[in-house]
Design a protein around this motif. Sequence first.
Motif, PDB file in Angstrom:
ATOM      1  N   VAL A  29       0.754  -1.102  -0.202  1.00  0.00           N
ATOM      2  CA  VAL A  29      -0.097   0.125   0.013  1.00  0.00           C
ATOM      3  C   VAL A  29       0.903   1.081   0.013  1.00  0.00           C
ATOM      4  O   VAL A  29       1.685   1.463   1.060  1.00  0.00           O
ATOM      5  CB  VAL A  29      -1.013  -0.187   1.430  1.00  0.00           C
ATOM      6  N   GLN A  67      -2.221   5.424  -1.093  1.00  0.00           N
ATOM      7  CA  GLN A  67      -3.316   4.834  -1.043  1.00  0.00           C
ATOM      8  C   GLN A  67      -3.574   4.466   0.512  1.00  0.00           C
ATOM      9  O   GLN A  67      -4.633   3.823   0.726  1.00  0.00           O
ATOM     10  CB  GLN A  67      -2.792   3.318  -1.756  1.00  0.00           C
ATOM     11  N   SER A  94      -5.068   6.011   2.738  1.00  0.00           N
ATOM     12  CA  SER A  94      -6.282   6.661   3.112  1.00  0.00           C
ATOM     13  C   SER A  94      -7.241   5.378   2.838  1.00  0.00           C
ATOM     14  O   SER A  94      -8.625   5.684   3.453  1.00  0.00           O
ATOM     15  CB  SER A  94      -6.883   8.088   2.337  1.00  0.00           C
ATOM     16  N   ALA A  95      -7.266   4.417   2.223  1.00  0.00           N
ATOM     17  CA  ALA A  95      -8.291   3.442   1.909  1.00  0.00           C
ATOM     18  C   ALA A  95      -8.242   2.618   3.212  1.00  0.00           C
ATOM     19  O   ALA A  95      -9.247   1.752   3.591  1.00  0.00           O
ATOM     20  CB  ALA A  95      -7.897   2.466   0.806  1.00  0.00           C
ATOM     21  N   HIS A  96      -7.309   2.737   4.021  1.00  0.00           N
ATOM     22  CA  HIS A  96      -7.215   1.933   5.364  1.00  0.00           C
ATOM     23  C   HIS A  96      -7.299   2.580   6.549  1.00  0.00           C
ATOM     24  O   HIS A  96      -7.919   2.274   7.566  1.00  0.00           O
ATOM     25  CB  HIS A  96      -5.867   1.085   5.122  1.00  0.00           C
ATOM     26  N   TYR A 125      -0.756  -4.792   3.610  1.00  0.00           N
ATOM     27  CA  TYR A 125      -1.789  -5.253   3.978  1.00  0.00           C
ATOM     28  C   TYR A 125      -1.906  -6.682   3.832  1.00  0.00           C
ATOM     29  O   TYR A 125      -1.754  -7.016   2.702  1.00  0.00           O
ATOM     30  CB  TYR A 125      -3.086  -4.703   3.179  1.00  0.00           C
ATOM     31  N   GLU A 152     -16.251   4.360  11.160  1.00  0.00           N
ATOM     32  CA  GLU A 152     -15.672   3.690   9.543  1.00  0.00           C
ATOM     33  C   GLU A 152     -14.770   4.621   8.842  1.00  0.00           C
ATOM     34  O   GLU A 152     -13.977   4.279   8.106  1.00  0.00           O
ATOM     35  CB  GLU A 152     -16.870   3.380   8.612  1.00  0.00           C
ATOM     36  N   PRO A 169     -11.592   2.832   7.200  1.00  0.00           N
ATOM     37  CA  PRO A 169     -12.311   2.376   6.253  1.00  0.00           C
ATOM     38  C   PRO A 169     -12.423   0.773   5.733  1.00  0.00           C
ATOM     39  O   PRO A 169     -13.235   0.188   5.502  1.00  0.00           O
ATOM     40  CB  PRO A 169     -11.871   3.223   5.036  1.00  0.00           C
ATOM     41  N   SER A 170     -11.105   0.172   5.869  1.00  0.00           N
ATOM     42  CA  SER A 170     -11.063  -1.278   5.560  1.00  0.00           C
ATOM     43  C   SER A 170     -11.403  -2.198   6.816  1.00  0.00           C
ATOM     44  O   SER A 170     -11.489  -3.234   6.466  1.00  0.00           O
ATOM     45  CB  SER A 170      -9.741  -1.605   5.127  1.00  0.00           C
TER      46      SER A 170
END
Length: 421
Positions: free
Chosen positions: A155, A159, A161-163, A174, A266, A270-271
Amino acid sequence: MTDPLTFSYYGGSAHRWAPQPRLDGDRRCDVAVIGGGFTGLSAALACAERGLSVILLEKEKIAFGASGRNGGQLIPGLRWTASELEGEFGCDRADALFDLCWRQNRVKARIDKHGIDCALKAGHLEAAWTPKDFGAMRREAEYLATRFGYDSSIVAKDQMSAHIASPLYHGGVYDPQGGHFHPINYALGLGKAAIAAGVVILEDSRALGIAAGHRLTVEALGGTISADYVIDATDSWIGDVEPDLGRYTVPIMNYNIATEPLANAEALLPSDAAVADSRFVLNYFRLSADKRLIFGGGERYLQTPPRDIAAFVRPFMAEVFPQIADAKIDYGWGGAVAVTMNRLPHIGRRGNVFYAHGFSGHGAMITTLAGELIAEAMAGTAERFDVLANLPSTPFPGGKWLRRPLATLGLLYYAMKDKLG
């Protein structure tokens, strides 16, 4: 279930557990297990499944120690990376260790087999504190993919921010094989499965020592247990039962907090992965099933807890998530992590006494495996047990009185390196 020093989120949300009786008199069995955490419970259950009579002694209550106080993070592997293991031990041993410690998810297997309700969720993210850390993580992930076909995702920083909704990290890896769970409810599930398999669990029953003889005898408050085999799964308290084994670990105190349920939970993660960062004194955090942030940060080398655990941990949480710096904290708790000199677990046997301790903050997955491997070795198949039992181990220097002060000096040195970057 309450903790005498603090009140943990896990204790406050634990499933019902019927208190078990105390040891009262002298008993006999095939296997005596000392310690009611993940290692002892899984070993007792696995022995009973092989038809052995088992008595488990717990000094306090089931999951009283690290098994009920940890961050709930399920991280495959050991504290050493797979490439470090291969560099130190060679290809064949690295293969054997990888097959056991990365590919074997005995926690999920037990949850599935016994229908344990412990809020199991998939996904673990290792977050890089520095660009250098991210480079090392990326190389290791590529090595795992090439060497073992192991599935993880690199990651990049842009990227993340997706987690995680924090700008602090420079990327990460990840791992879908990792995850998180409610540790006390997992332990209670193991305990109920063990009782159903015929294990006798005795709580509030402190073991004092192990005496050799025609049969082994566990001497305890309230009586004795005569057994063919003994499993010492007392971890941070192993020195109270077998003082010479206590030389191989020192206890480090870690502390956790749980916020109130968060409306923006969340958005923070987020993940819904568990996260641990790459600092020596690491931060680790995740969401609970009811949308609290469970956050561990900082550590102390004194065994007395801070006067206000929430105040101690909050600054670490606020550094990572300034958007919830003032969130209400409902729970604060802590416990001892038994660490070894090299951060690899100390597992072995001496005659008919088996032991496993020193998981060094990386034990939520491997403790279940260790308990099952002990039962496997006891039944006569020791090949997989020996893979872990042959890991190198060295006592801490300094003897009974200086061991902890000398270890503390070394730990403080690495903690200072964190602060200096």
